[in-house]
Every structure is written in structure tokens, then in C-alpha cells.
Scaffold this motif. Structure first.
Motif: not given
Length: 169
Positions: A159, A163, A168
Motif C-alpha cells: 500500500r 501511494q 490512490t
């Protein structure tokens, strides 16, 4: 309107309407009805502005052309979305050509490359191979609890990597 004003408007129309018409028709893509509406609205605005009617003959025409041009621009701005997508046609439906799937797999592949080899191995076994934690533990030769822990931290690291890449959720 007094007879003098009416006479001035008639004279204004007689002198400038044909030239104004010729100027407006190309601006409205040859739509004769719209052109006539613009010419009439321009003349109406001239009638509402008596100071324009009282000007010398040569100085009225540029004012009329400017008003007509602004009327066309204002109409175009009001209705430009109507020209983009006709209401009866509905929204375009794009065909799925697989491009999105290819791009997604490329982005995920880049994010996976940023993980440690241990985290990447657990993600591959559990999510890409579809193995249970017990099966992944047997293949990798590590305890089942370690697979669960690595999977948890691997997903967090994935994750963060996504990012950092600008993806997103």
C-alpha cells in the motif's frame, strides 16, 4: 418609442442589417435562423441604447458588429456542453480493450518489486497462487504464523509503495 427613434432604428436597420447578416452567418455555422436572431437582438440592443443611435453613421457599425460577436460567443458558451454530447445519443460507452488491466498489472508489478523477497514470496503464494496460509507455509517452508504476519506487513508495504507511486484508492 418616439417617431424620431423609430425612424433612426429603421435607418440603422436599412443601412447595417445586410452587412451585419453577412458577418454573423459564418459565426453561427451558416444557421440562417440563428443569424437572424442575432441580427434582431443586436438591433434591439441598439434601440435600447439611444446614445448609440445618435452617433455619427460611421461609428455605429463597429459597435453593432461587436455586440453581434459577443451575442454569438455568449450563446456558444451557454450551449457548448450540448454540442459535446447530444442528449439523445447518451454517453459513449468505451470498449474494454484490456489496456486498464495491463496498466494495473504493470503498476502492481513495479510496487511488488519494491518489497523484500520474503514479503513478495508470501504475496505471490497467497494472492497470486491462491494458496491458503497452511499451503503457503508448506511451500515456503516457514511456520503458518509467519506467513500470516508477513502477509499483513507485505500488504501494508505494498500500500505504501503504491501511494509513493501516486496510486490512490
Amino acid at each position: 418609442m418616439t417617431s424620431r427613434d423609430e425612424h433612426l432604428v429603421r435607418a440603422l436597420y436599412a443601412e447595417h442589417a445586410a452587412a451585419l447578416w453577412s458577418f454573423v452567418v459564418p459565426l453561427v455555422d451558416g444557421d440562417r435562423a440563428r443569424a437572424q436572431d442575432v441580427v434582431q437582438e443586436t438591433m434591439l440592443r441598439a434601440w435600447r441604447r439611444p446614445e448609440v443611435l445618435g452617433q455619427a453613421r460611421g461609428s455605429v457599425r463597429p459597435w453593432l458588429f461587436t455586440v453581434a460577436r459577443h451575442l454569438v460567443i455568449d450563446e456558444w458558451r451557454r450551449h457548448r456542453t450540448d454540442r459535446d454530447v447530444p442528449l439523445d445519443a447518451g454517453a459513449e460507452v468505451g470498449a474494454d480493450d484490456g489496456t486498464d488491466a495491463v496498466l494495473d498489472s504493470w503498476i502492481v508489478g513495479d510496487a511488488l518489486a519494491r518489497l523484500s523477497p520474503q514479503h513478495r514470496a508470501v504475496i505471490e503464494q497467497c494472492y497470486f497462487q491462491g494458496r491458503t496460509t497452511a499451503d503457503a507455509a508448506a511451500v515456503l517452508g516457514i511456520p503458518e504464523g509467519t506467513v500470516k504476519s508477513r502477509a499483513h506487513y507485505a500488504l501494508r508495504a505494498l500500500r505504501v509503495a503504491l501511494q509513493e507511486m501516486g496510486v490512490t484508492a
